[in-house]
Design an enzyme around this catalytic site. Sequence first.
Site, short mmCIF file in Angstrom:
data_model
loop_
_atom_site.label_atom_id
_atom_site.label_comp_id
_atom_site.label_asym_id
_atom_site.label_seq_id
_atom_site.Cartn_x
_atom_site.Cartn_y
_atom_site.Cartn_z
N ALA A 98 0.83 -1.21 0.00
CA ALA A 98 0.00 0.00 0.00
C ALA A 98 0.87 1.26 0.00
O ALA A 98 1.97 1.28 0.55
CB ALA A 98 -0.91 0.00 1.22
N GLY A 143 0.33 -5.60 0.39
CA GLY A 143 -0.50 -5.72 -0.80
C GLY A 143 0.25 -6.26 -2.00
O GLY A 143 -0.36 -6.82 -2.91
N GLU A 146 -0.17 -9.85 -1.65
CA GLU A 146 -1.57 -10.16 -1.95
C GLU A 146 -1.81 -10.19 -3.46
O GLU A 146 -2.57 -11.01 -3.97
CB GLU A 146 -2.49 -9.15 -1.26
N GLU A 167 1.33 -6.25 7.47
CA GLU A 167 0.41 -5.20 7.92
C GLU A 167 0.34 -5.09 9.44
O GLU A 167 0.20 -3.99 9.99
CB GLU A 167 -0.99 -5.43 7.34
#
Length: 297
Positions: A98, A143, A146, A167
């Site tokens: 992110a 992310g 991910e 995170e």
Amino acid sequence: MLRALTSALRLPSPWRPREARGCAANPAAANREIQVCALAGPDQGITEILMNRPSARNALGNVFVSELLEALAQLREDRQVRVLIFRSGVKGVFCAGADLKEREQMSEAEVGVFVQRLRGLMNEIAAFPAPTIAAMDGFALGGGLELALACDLRVAAASSAVMGLIETTRGLLPGAGGTQRLPRCLGVALAKELIFTGRRLSGAQAQALGLVNHAVAQNEEGNAAYHRARALAQEILPQAPIAVQLGKVAIDRGTEVDIASGMAIEGICYAQNIPTRDRLEGMAAFREKRPPRFVGE
């Protein structure tokens, strides 16, 4: 239920080869954070998505996400795409996760909306019709991991690729599919351990756990994982495209249900493959002891 599944698993229009598009520099695309390149010659059918945001280590910002969603929407309708590779144009980084600097400027409501967009992006990658490969030649954090988890296959540099759902070390929770795709990949207990601890793994460690398909020694250019991903894509290219696509559907849908329903999904996919020209061509090639010539119909 089966009627609904049949409708949901219906194939799009047949794949038809078109004139190869080269990867020559395009001034209009040079400054884009997401660039698309369709390979030509013997690699025709392989398309690459190049993530190119060096100023933020390919962080998932608003522009980056918008351009990636746009690229996926266009490629989804392109029957020339037989394999899609995600790679980085930034040395030492796949995707840093992110964009926290952007997120600091968002209200709580805006953060919720943006994370929903990220989740939708990962779902679009996971649902892409053709096989997808993440070529991780560097950091894939939060992310970024991910995104790789949303791909069908993952290749990493053994030592220089570092990945983890970190995170929790930032007071956050994986919000783009990590809490769902990681346990489906590794199992519940191991996924919990990695998320609870925020542990980072090397490419070699990730392969040992089953998180990546292949881990390779990094080269001087820093793109060894990309070259291995491209070799893997070249192995997929000669296979019947409809059979590959239906195999992906059967696996993805089947692993989400009980085995009886999964067998029904497999049967529906198999039935769709029976009338295709590719199946008949494959049988003829086997009988005549020659390489098949699949046309995607």
